[in-house]
Design a protein around this motif. Structure first.
Motif, PDB file in Angstrom:
ATOM      1  N   LEU A  66       8.250   0.132 -15.627  1.00  0.00           N
ATOM      2  CA  LEU A  66       7.197  -0.865 -15.794  1.00  0.00           C
ATOM      3  C   LEU A  66       6.871  -1.401 -14.408  1.00  0.00           C
ATOM      4  O   LEU A  66       7.767  -1.836 -13.680  1.00  0.00           O
ATOM      5  CB  LEU A  66       7.661  -2.006 -16.706  1.00  0.00           C
ATOM      6  CG  LEU A  66       6.678  -3.166 -16.859  1.00  0.00           C
ATOM      7  CD1 LEU A  66       5.445  -2.737 -17.658  1.00  0.00           C
ATOM      8  CD2 LEU A  66       7.348  -4.359 -17.529  1.00  0.00           C
ATOM      9  N   ILE A  67       5.594  -1.344 -14.050  1.00  0.00           N
ATOM     10  CA  ILE A  67       5.132  -1.846 -12.751  1.00  0.00           C
ATOM     11  C   ILE A  67       4.428  -3.179 -12.982  1.00  0.00           C
ATOM     12  O   ILE A  67       3.519  -3.273 -13.814  1.00  0.00           O
ATOM     13  CB  ILE A  67       4.149  -0.853 -12.085  1.00  0.00           C
ATOM     14  CG1 ILE A  67       4.731   0.570 -12.032  1.00  0.00           C
ATOM     15  CG2 ILE A  67       3.734  -1.375 -10.703  1.00  0.00           C
ATOM     16  CD1 ILE A  67       5.964   0.733 -11.188  1.00  0.00           C
ATOM     17  N   ILE A  68       4.835  -4.200 -12.244  1.00  0.00           N
ATOM     18  CA  ILE A  68       4.212  -5.528 -12.337  1.00  0.00           C
ATOM     19  C   ILE A  68       3.278  -5.682 -11.142  1.00  0.00           C
ATOM     20  O   ILE A  68       3.716  -5.589  -9.995  1.00  0.00           O
ATOM     21  CB  ILE A  68       5.264  -6.644 -12.324  1.00  0.00           C
ATOM     22  CG1 ILE A  68       6.327  -6.396 -13.406  1.00  0.00           C
ATOM     23  CG2 ILE A  68       4.588  -8.002 -12.530  1.00  0.00           C
ATOM     24  CD1 ILE A  68       7.577  -7.235 -13.220  1.00  0.00           C
ATOM     25  N   GLN A  69       2.000  -5.923 -11.428  1.00  0.00           N
ATOM     26  CA  GLN A  69       0.987  -5.988 -10.377  1.00  0.00           C
ATOM     27  C   GLN A  69       0.090  -7.204 -10.543  1.00  0.00           C
ATOM     28  O   GLN A  69      -0.060  -7.735 -11.641  1.00  0.00           O
ATOM     29  CB  GLN A  69       0.122  -4.727 -10.421  1.00  0.00           C
ATOM     30  CG  GLN A  69      -0.746  -4.662 -11.671  1.00  0.00           C
ATOM     31  CD  GLN A  69      -1.689  -3.490 -11.681  1.00  0.00           C
ATOM     32  OE1 GLN A  69      -1.375  -2.472 -12.266  1.00  0.00           O
ATOM     33  NE2 GLN A  69      -2.861  -3.658 -11.063  1.00  0.00           N
ATOM     34  N   ASP A  70      -0.504  -7.619  -9.445  1.00  0.00           N
ATOM     35  CA  ASP A  70      -1.537  -8.650  -9.490  1.00  0.00           C
ATOM     36  C   ASP A  70      -2.860  -7.989  -9.876  1.00  0.00           C
ATOM     37  O   ASP A  70      -3.030  -6.792  -9.675  1.00  0.00           O
ATOM     38  CB  ASP A  70      -1.659  -9.353  -8.135  1.00  0.00           C
ATOM     39  CG  ASP A  70      -1.981  -8.400  -7.010  1.00  0.00           C
ATOM     40  OD1 ASP A  70      -3.077  -8.511  -6.439  1.00  0.00           O
ATOM     41  OD2 ASP A  70      -1.147  -7.529  -6.690  1.00  0.00           O
ATOM     42  N   ASP A  71      -3.777  -8.766 -10.457  1.00  0.00           N
ATOM     43  CA  ASP A  71      -5.080  -8.216 -10.861  1.00  0.00           C
ATOM     44  C   ASP A  71      -6.183  -9.217 -10.541  1.00  0.00           C
ATOM     45  O   ASP A  71      -6.218 -10.324 -11.090  1.00  0.00           O
ATOM     46  CB  ASP A  71      -5.069  -7.893 -12.355  1.00  0.00           C
ATOM     47  CG  ASP A  71      -6.275  -7.065 -12.775  1.00  0.00           C
ATOM     48  OD1 ASP A  71      -7.422  -7.467 -12.464  1.00  0.00           O
ATOM     49  OD2 ASP A  71      -6.074  -6.024 -13.416  1.00  0.00           O
ATOM     50  N   LEU A  72      -7.084  -8.795  -9.653  1.00  0.00           N
ATOM     51  CA  LEU A  72      -8.215  -9.626  -9.237  1.00  0.00           C
ATOM     52  C   LEU A  72      -9.223  -9.882 -10.352  1.00  0.00           C
ATOM     53  O   LEU A  72      -9.938 -10.876 -10.328  1.00  0.00           O
ATOM     54  CB  LEU A  72      -8.983  -8.916  -8.102  1.00  0.00           C
ATOM     55  CG  LEU A  72      -8.450  -9.002  -6.705  1.00  0.00           C
ATOM     56  CD1 LEU A  72      -9.102  -7.949  -5.833  1.00  0.00           C
ATOM     57  CD2 LEU A  72      -8.675 -10.386  -6.139  1.00  0.00           C
ATOM     58  N   ASP A  73      -9.309  -8.963 -11.301  1.00  0.00           N
ATOM     59  CA  ASP A  73     -10.349  -9.046 -12.324  1.00  0.00           C
ATOM     60  C   ASP A  73      -9.932  -9.853 -13.548  1.00  0.00           C
ATOM     61  O   ASP A  73     -10.652  -9.887 -14.537  1.00  0.00           O
ATOM     62  CB  ASP A  73     -10.784  -7.633 -12.737  1.00  0.00           C
ATOM     63  CG  ASP A  73     -11.476  -6.919 -11.587  1.00  0.00           C
ATOM     64  OD1 ASP A  73     -12.232  -7.591 -10.845  1.00  0.00           O
ATOM     65  OD2 ASP A  73     -11.248  -5.715 -11.415  1.00  0.00           O
TER      66      ASP A  73
ATOM     67  N   ASN B 173       0.791  -1.230   0.000  1.00  0.00           N
ATOM     68  CA  ASN B 173       0.000   0.000   0.000  1.00  0.00           C
ATOM     69  C   ASN B 173       0.825   1.283   0.000  1.00  0.00           C
ATOM     70  O   ASN B 173       0.278   2.361  -0.171  1.00  0.00           O
ATOM     71  CB  ASN B 173      -0.960   0.010   1.190  1.00  0.00           C
ATOM     72  CG  ASN B 173      -2.000  -1.079   1.084  1.00  0.00           C
ATOM     73  OD1 ASN B 173      -2.105  -1.771   0.080  1.00  0.00           O
ATOM     74  ND2 ASN B 173      -2.781  -1.240   2.129  1.00  0.00           N
ATOM     75  N   GLU B 174       2.130   1.177   0.191  1.00  0.00           N
ATOM     76  CA  GLU B 174       3.013   2.349   0.205  1.00  0.00           C
ATOM     77  C   GLU B 174       4.103   2.248  -0.864  1.00  0.00           C
ATOM     78  O   GLU B 174       5.166   2.861  -0.733  1.00  0.00           O
ATOM     79  CB  GLU B 174       3.643   2.513   1.592  1.00  0.00           C
ATOM     80  CG  GLU B 174       2.641   2.829   2.683  1.00  0.00           C
ATOM     81  CD  GLU B 174       2.030   4.217   2.532  1.00  0.00           C
ATOM     82  OE1 GLU B 174       2.687   5.115   1.972  1.00  0.00           O
ATOM     83  OE2 GLU B 174       0.874   4.392   2.966  1.00  0.00           O
ATOM     84  N   SER B 175       3.864   1.500  -1.909  1.00  0.00           N
ATOM     85  CA  SER B 175       4.875   1.248  -2.952  1.00  0.00           C
ATOM     86  C   SER B 175       5.451   2.522  -3.543  1.00  0.00           C
ATOM     87  O   SER B 175       6.634   2.577  -3.892  1.00  0.00           O
ATOM     88  CB  SER B 175       4.281   0.383  -4.066  1.00  0.00           C
ATOM     89  OG  SER B 175       3.891  -0.874  -3.569  1.00  0.00           O
ATOM     90  N   GLY B 176       4.652   3.558  -3.664  1.00  0.00           N
ATOM     91  CA  GLY B 176       5.106   4.820  -4.243  1.00  0.00           C
ATOM     92  C   GLY B 176       6.238   5.467  -3.459  1.00  0.00           C
ATOM     93  O   GLY B 176       7.053   6.198  -4.022  1.00  0.00           O
TER      94      GLY B 176
ATOM     95  N   GLY C 245      -1.450  -0.532  -4.238  1.00  0.00           N
ATOM     96  CA  GLY C 245      -0.059  -0.304  -4.616  1.00  0.00           C
ATOM     97  C   GLY C 245       0.044   0.672  -5.774  1.00  0.00           C
ATOM     98  O   GLY C 245       0.885   1.583  -5.776  1.00  0.00           O
ATOM     99  N   ILE C 246      -0.837   0.519  -6.756  1.00  0.00           N
ATOM    100  CA  ILE C 246      -0.855   1.424  -7.906  1.00  0.00           C
ATOM    101  C   ILE C 246      -1.327   2.808  -7.469  1.00  0.00           C
ATOM    102  O   ILE C 246      -0.775   3.826  -7.914  1.00  0.00           O
ATOM    103  CB  ILE C 246      -1.750   0.858  -9.042  1.00  0.00           C
ATOM    104  CG1 ILE C 246      -1.177  -0.469  -9.562  1.00  0.00           C
ATOM    105  CG2 ILE C 246      -1.904   1.864 -10.167  1.00  0.00           C
ATOM    106  CD1 ILE C 246       0.174  -0.373 -10.239  1.00  0.00           C
TER     107      ILE C 246
END
Length: 185
Positions: free
Chosen positions: A87-94, A66-69, A113-114
């Motif tokens: 490039l940011i690599i993230q998980d996606d629930l959808d 939650n504080e990635s920035g 995070g985003i």
């Protein structure tokens, strides 16, 4: 220089959880390209190296998701990296497990995070690699993202991880994100 940031949470408790998808992918990218996470800077574990004749910095923020920035922006400033080169690599629930999707920009879409990166960097215009983790049918979202992939999902996740690393390497080699999106989306 390109900066590849895998989002996740630090600590053994979070190893191999769905929310650590970004860490797992950046770890695979590092392993394939013989880059070690051997430095700490700006609240992050970093690895410096070369991929496809391009200098890269691989990043795993130590700030928790939650504080990635708080890690991303200072690293961009320190290494003088433009938003077009991250490039940011993230998980996606959808997205279902096993799917990846590259995006040039966009809103946080509920991903904390985003949200933090948008807040600290001051723009939504940065590249993302989204990796599907599926959405829970019964349990809470928090329990789902902090849980591990089911054995029945592991093969799909491993395939997505390989495809994600292939896409990152292709982007670095080609220098063309649109071409990369067309090939891997």
């Amino acid at each position: 220089m390109k900066m590849i940031v895998g989002l996740g949470n630090i600590g053994a408790r979070y190893d191999k959880t769905r929310h650590n998808t970004g860490f797992m992918i950046v770890d695979e990218l590092a392993e394939r390209n013989h880059i070690d996470f051997d430095k700490e800077k700006c609240n992050a574990m970093i690895g410096l190296g070369m991929i496809e004749n391009e200098k890269v910095i691989l990043v795993k923020p130590k700030t928790f998701m939650n504080e990635s920035g708080r890690a991303v922006k200072p690293l961009m400033d320190y290494y003088k990296i433009d938003k077009d080169d991250i490039l940011i690599i993230q998980d996606d629930l959808d997205m279902e497990v096993g799917r990846i999707r590259l995006r040039q920009k966009g809103s946080a879409g509920g991903h904390n995070g985003i949200k933090s990166i948008i807040q600290h960097v001051g723009t939504q215009e940065f590249k993302r690699l989204k990796v599907g983790i599926g959405r829970p049918k019964i349990m809470t979202v928090v329990d789902w993202v902090l849980g591990k992939f089911k054995p029945s999902e592991q093969l799909q996740f491993n395939n997505a991880k390989d495809q994600a690393v292939d896409a990152i390497e292709y982007w670095i080699a080609s220098g063309d994100f649109m071409k990369t999106m067309n090939k891997f989306n």
